[in-house]
Write a protein that holds these residues in place. Structure first.
Motif, PDB file in Angstrom:
ATOM      1  N   ARG A 280       0.815  -1.219   0.000  1.00 47.07           N
ATOM      2  CA  ARG A 280       0.000   0.000   0.000  1.00 47.07           C
ATOM      3  C   ARG A 280       0.850   1.271   0.000  1.00 47.07           C
ATOM      4  O   ARG A 280       0.357   2.348  -0.339  1.00 47.07           O
ATOM      5  N   ASN A 283       3.353   3.183  -5.109  1.00 41.55           N
ATOM      6  CA  ASN A 283       2.505   3.643  -6.206  1.00 41.55           C
ATOM      7  C   ASN A 283       3.054   3.258  -7.571  1.00 41.55           C
ATOM      8  O   ASN A 283       2.330   3.262  -8.561  1.00 41.55           O
ATOM      9  N   GLN A 312      -6.154  -0.423  -5.889  1.00 43.49           N
ATOM     10  CA  GLN A 312      -7.137   0.603  -6.229  1.00 43.49           C
ATOM     11  C   GLN A 312      -8.478   0.300  -5.579  1.00 43.49           C
ATOM     12  O   GLN A 312      -9.174   1.203  -5.109  1.00 43.49           O
ATOM     13  N   GLU A 314      -8.911  -1.177  -2.759  1.00 42.94           N
ATOM     14  CA  GLU A 314      -8.786  -0.804  -1.349  1.00 42.94           C
ATOM     15  C   GLU A 314      -8.973   0.696  -1.168  1.00 42.94           C
ATOM     16  O   GLU A 314      -9.652   1.151  -0.248  1.00 42.94           O
ATOM     17  N   LEU A 315      -8.369   1.480  -2.045  1.00 48.72           N
ATOM     18  CA  LEU A 315      -8.486   2.930  -1.934  1.00 48.72           C
ATOM     19  C   LEU A 315      -9.924   3.381  -2.095  1.00 48.72           C
ATOM     20  O   LEU A 315     -10.385   4.312  -1.433  1.00 48.72           O
ATOM     21  N   ASP A 318     -11.779   3.194   1.152  1.00 51.71           N
ATOM     22  CA  ASP A 318     -11.365   4.049   2.256  1.00 51.71           C
ATOM     23  C   ASP A 318     -12.431   5.092   2.533  1.00 51.71           C
ATOM     24  O   ASP A 318     -12.847   5.813   1.620  1.00 51.71           O
TER      25      ASP A 318
END
Length: 619
Positions: A280, A283, A312, A314-315, A318
């Motif tokens: 994580r 990038n 992506q 996971e993001l 968030d």
């Protein structure tokens, strides 16, 4: 359910001795180690009583063959762990199992009536009998606990010496405690404690009052017997309360669950479970590729582009919570939001692999039949997997009405894993018509009715919270109560229509500013788990028929008119028109402990017949 009687420990299949020389005491099902007899719970086995031990060191003594690791990345991330483990088996051939410690330590002899610590009875090895009378000892029926999760022995010495000046020095009189029952009644008045030092005997009457121990000058000692005798007590300012040893208030699990949904539901990401924290932070695909080659020696389990897609995903999950770190509640809601999106969209054949654990399709029938009911978007969840993890437990308070500060820990140290169960089954997902819902939930009579439940629930949470400034807002809204009550009546109807026991079905609610849906699914993985019977009920024609039948059944209760005209019911007035004769379910089927229910929002009341969502169906 009390575990079966203890059985003699057998050797392994090769005749070898067990890995640990520990006495076997009964057996429980694996699922019970999460829901009923988890860490910190009391277990009665024959004439003895034990508390299930904490998880310190369990990762080493639980056999990998009997307690395999499982993964659900979204739930692991929510709870801050690397993996989950299924509790070990309790078979005769098992090498190990859930470990327990004797609690309470105070036992009495029904023959000589002595009340002592178990070790003072001089019992023969591996037996629990009075060394003098040779009869089975009886564990203390009473224990004390506080809302911070601490657990302790009932202070019999202080109780019987409370009438003596300087009673706080009880235990130094040199006498022997005695416990007997007069047999006159079944009340606490007939249970009498005495001491051979000559103080007046005292009955147990009054010991359950909230201030009973405070009046003795006793506070909580902060003891945690499930973690072992070497663990120091915690400082605690609360006043403990007396409870029956078998009381359901003595242990309530804090369970968190998640559905396995794409792109995590095919299991391909499981080998990376211990590496997501590092991934994580990267990038650049080049850096990710270098890391994977170093971690797996060139045998990378996933291509870099797929790892990027998972990162992506996971993001996207968030939560946005301003500048502060999101709370567990915010992150759990974000997890539910993603599930809601996936259940709405489904997944077509091109998204599936042979290992896909989530199959969600639109029904083939004409959905126009559901329009008059205000139901839209039904989906057939032909295959699903749910992971339920035991995060912590509470005492005296329900898990959904407590703050995190009142959750008792499963271990002394930090855990990189938690015990969990995986459930595979099927379900039906449906949504409420958003336009009609917006008009209905803004009606003054609906808002007023739900506000009564919300205020009662908020007040109840405030009373139970150790820190009033940390009380979360009640989830009670018109759409939440409507969805919750509808899910209950549907489960009751399907238990009759489709042959499922109500305890084999479970609700999963999606109620929020942008969500108005529910998933009813099979809650067990046995023969009632995935036979296709529930999915068949999700086709528009049978679904419409079942909803109409459920609404007609909910329009009348055998407790009417008391039930439908009730001004408050349930714990602390958190229900209105709801009772065990109409909409309540087994606790394993309900997400909210059978609170925040009101069938009047479905069918109306005698005074306001148009109040209910389905009132037009009833004429």
């Amino acid at each position: 359910m009390t575990p079966p009687p203890s059985r003699r420990r057998r050797t392994g299949s090769n005749g070898a001795a067990p890995a640990h020389n520990l006495r076997r005491q009964g057996a429980i099902r694996r699922a019970q180690a999460i829901t009923t007899y988890g860490v910190g719970a009391l277990v009665a086995v024959d004439q003895e009583s034990f508390v299930v031990s904490g998880l310190d060191g369990a990762d080493q003594h639980w056999s990998p063959d009997e307690s395999k690791r499982i993964h659900e990345r979204r739930l692991e991330r929510l709870l801050g762990v690397q993996h989950f483990r299924i509790p070990p088996a309790s078979e005769d051939t098992s090498r190990d199992g859930m470990r327990v410690r004797r609690f309470p330590l105070m036992y009495s002899c029904p023959e000589c009536n002595e009340l002592r610590n178990h070790r003072d009875f001089a019992s023969p090895t591996a037996k629990s009998i009075c060394g003098t009378c040779e009869v089975d000892l009886v564990p203390s029926r009473f224990v004390v606990a506080c809302e911070a999760g601490h657990l302790d022995e009932f202070p019999y010495w202080h109780w019987v010496h409370r009438s003596v000046e300087g009673g706080t020095t009880a235990g130094r009189c040199g006498g022997t405690l005695m416990l007997r029952s007069s047999g006159r009644t079944a009340s606490l008045r007939s249970i009498v404690v005495s001491c051979t030092c000559g103080v007046p005997e005292a009955s147990m009457e009054g010991s359950f009052r909230r201030g009973a121990l405070k009046n003795l000058g006793l506070g909580c000692r902060g003891t945690r017997p499930w973690l072992g005798t070497s663990v120091p007590a915690e400082a605690c300012s609360l006043t403990p309360r007396t409870l029956q040893r078998g009381s359901s208030a003595l242990w309530q699990p804090v369970l968190k669950s998640a559905l396995s949904i794409p792109p995590w539901s095919d299991g391909s990401a499981d080998p990376l479970a211990e590496h997501w924290g590092h991934l994580r932070e990267m990038n650049d695909p080049v850096h990710i590729e270098i890391y994977l080659k170093g971690a797996f020696g060139g045998n990378t389990p996933l291509p870099v582009d797929q790892v990027m897609e998972l990162l992506q995903a996971e993001l996207e999950e968030d939560p946005v919570d301003g500048d502060e770190a999101p709370s567990l509640d915010h992150r759990y809601r974000a997890l539910r939001n993603k599930e809601y999106e996936r259940l709405r969209a489904g997944n077509d054949g091109s998204e599936r692999s042979r290992d896909e654990q989530f199959i969600c399709e639109r029904p083939r029938g004409d959905q126009a039949e559901l329009g008059p009911l205000g139901i839209t978007g039904p989906m057939l969840v032909k295959k699903l997997r749910e992971v339920r993890a035991l995060k912590a437990f509470t005492r005296l308070t329900d898990p959904d009405t407590t703050t995190e500060a009142d959750e008792a820990a499963l271990a002394v140290g930090e855990l990189s894993w938690l015990p969990a169960m995986e459930v595979r089954g099927e379900g039906v997902f449906l949504r409420m018509d958003e336009d009609r819902l917006a008009r209905w939930e803004s009606r003054p009579e609906v808002v007023s009715r739900v506000e009564r439940m919300r205020a009662a629930h908020q007040r109840l949470m405030g009373e139970r919270a150790s820190d009033p400034t940390r009380v979360p807002p009640s989830p009670a809204t018109p759409r939440m109560v409507l969805l919750h009550t509808l899910a209950h009546v549907l489960i009751n109807e399907w238990s009759l229509e489709a042959g499922y026991p109500a305890s084999a079905l479970r609700e999963r609610l999606y109620a929020g500013d942008t969500m108005a849906g529910m998933l009813v699914y099979t809650a067990t993985s046995d023969s009632a788990g995935s036979l296709g019977g529930l999915v068949a009920q999700g086709e528009p024609e049978p679904l419409a028929r079942v909803i109409r039948s459920a609404v007609r059944r909910a329009s009348w209760c055998s407790s009417d008119p008391l039930c439908i005209e009730s001004e408050e019911s349930g714990t602390g007035g958190t229900n209105l028109a709801a009772c065990h004769a109409c909409v309540m379910l087994p606790e394993t089927s309900c997400e909210h402990n059978n609170i925040l229910l009101d069938r009047a929002l479905l069918v109306g009341t005698p005074e306001e017949s148009a109040l209910g969502w389905f009132s037009p169906l009833l004429g």
